[in-house]
Design an enzyme around this catalytic site. Structure first.
Site, PDB file in Angstrom:
ATOM      1  N   CYS A 181       0.865  -1.179   0.000  1.00 43.19           N
ATOM      2  CA  CYS A 181       0.000   0.000   0.000  1.00 43.19           C
ATOM      3  C   CYS A 181       0.903   1.230   0.000  1.00 43.19           C
ATOM      4  O   CYS A 181       2.120   1.114  -0.146  1.00 43.19           O
ATOM      5  CB  CYS A 181      -0.939  -0.008   1.200  1.00 43.19           C
ATOM      6  SG  CYS A 181      -0.099  -0.084   2.790  1.00 43.19           S
ATOM      7  N   THR A 182       0.339   2.399   0.161  1.00 42.29           N
ATOM      8  CA  THR A 182       1.107   3.637   0.012  1.00 42.29           C
ATOM      9  C   THR A 182       2.242   3.754   1.029  1.00 42.29           C
ATOM     10  O   THR A 182       3.406   3.928   0.665  1.00 42.29           O
ATOM     11  CB  THR A 182       0.187   4.865   0.133  1.00 42.29           C
ATOM     12  OG1 THR A 182      -0.905   4.726  -0.771  1.00 42.29           O
ATOM     13  CG2 THR A 182       0.949   6.145  -0.177  1.00 42.29           C
TER      14      THR A 182
END
Length: 333
Positions: A181-182
């Site tokens: 994810c980010t």
């Protein structure tokens, strides 16, 4: 020359007094000219802040002074303009909302994989690679070969896991699951959830995409596209340099150069993703907002957040006036 330091941080740790932490943390941020958003919940802290380097260092030091947050780490990048307009410290039930109680991300998260080892893992034929971000984020960039769950919200992720765990689902086809994810926070929670559902070999990218783009040279990268970020930079590329996307002010969707060439694009009003989703009355309000924003820019003022900045300046002036009055009173005694 970049003048604002941006710090993205999170930590899953039990904070029973998180409500009491809100006001002091907000005051520290405001006193150091730091803006952004921090979320506090019983399960930990999450957010992104920006400001002068000294201000960010002061806020991080304040957090580290709490023994529970002493090992809190953060990712740094630089911005030419202040990417946030105000400072908010919010109280939440979860620091990243999945909607599933007792996931226990603090203790049950999957195995960390360092950015320099990530390429080897995701090219393993026994590994299914899952992008845990939302659909609009995946649309502008992801790792080659990654599965897109096509979620609009992270709360949809458990349903996707249930569906793909059945016969024929992608989670039944491989022995190992690698997630990213980010910044890493959604991965910790999603891998913890998978482990609670009986998955044994679950991995996630330590530090998230941002750490990968910061660490892995572009010529060795398996990343394709840009990475969406939740501030005014909109997207970043390798080296965490600002990307090419802009934000639609009507629907908050990241816009490419091709999107802005569409006849459905009107700056501040509509884009190809939301052109048919707003009424004419709403579009008229957006046009007025855009007009005021452009006028403020011509005056070299900031339209968004200007009132709050004025209030902050007035508060500081009143505080200084009170301090001087108190000093004068002491001299008169």
């Amino acid at each position: 020359m970049a003048q604002f330091l941006v710090a993205a941080l999170y930590k899953f740790v039990r904070l029973d007094n998180y409500r009491d932490m809100q006001a002091p943390l907000l005051e520290v941020c405001q006193n150091n000219d730091v803006t952004g958003t921090l979320l506090l919940a019983q399960e930990g802290i999450n957010g992104t802040i920006a400001g002068p380097e000294a201000g960010i260092r002061a806020v991080v030091a304040y957090l580290h002074a709490d023994p529970r947050l002493a090992t809190l780490t953060h990712k740094e990048s630089w911005a030419d303009k202040q990417p946030f307009y105000r400072m908010k410290v919010k109280l939440k039930r979860e620091i990243v909302t999945m909607g599933i109680p007792n996931v226990e991300a603090e203790t049950r998260a999957g195995k960390y994989v360092k950015p320099e080892d990530w390429n080897q893992l995701i090219t393993d034929p026994d590994v299914v690679v899952v992008d845990t971000r939302n659909d609009y984020e995946v649309a502008i960039g992801t790792f080659k070969g990654a599965v897109n769950p096509e979620t609009v919200s992270f709360t949809q992720f458990p349903d996707w896991v249930k569906q793909e765990s059945t016969d024929g689902g992608v989670l039944r086809q491989k022995k190992k699951v690698a997630m990213f994810c980010t910044g890493g926070i959604r991965c910790e929670k999603s891998t913890a959830y998978l482990r609670s559902q009986g998955f044994d070999e679950v991995y996630h990218l330590e530090g998230g995409i941002l750490k990968y783009l910061e660490t892995v040279p572009a010529e060795q990268s398996l990343w394709d596209g840009e990475c969406f970020v939740f501030d005014e930079r909109v997207s970043v590329v390798h080296g965490l340099e600002q990307g090419s996307y802009e934000l639609c002010r009507a629907c908050r969707y990241p816009l490419s150069d091709a999107d802005k060439q569409s006849p459905q694009f009107e700056s501040g009003v509509s884009c190809p993703h939301c052109h048919d989703k707003h009424t004419e009355a709403q579009k008229q309000r957006f046009r007025e907002r855009q007009k005021q924003t452009e006028l403020a820019a011509q005056r070299r003022e900031r339209h968004i957040g200007a009132r709050l900045e004025a209030q902050k300046a007035a508060k500081a002036a009143a505080k200084e006036k009170a301090r001087l009055a108190a000093l004068a009173g002491q001299k008169g005694k």
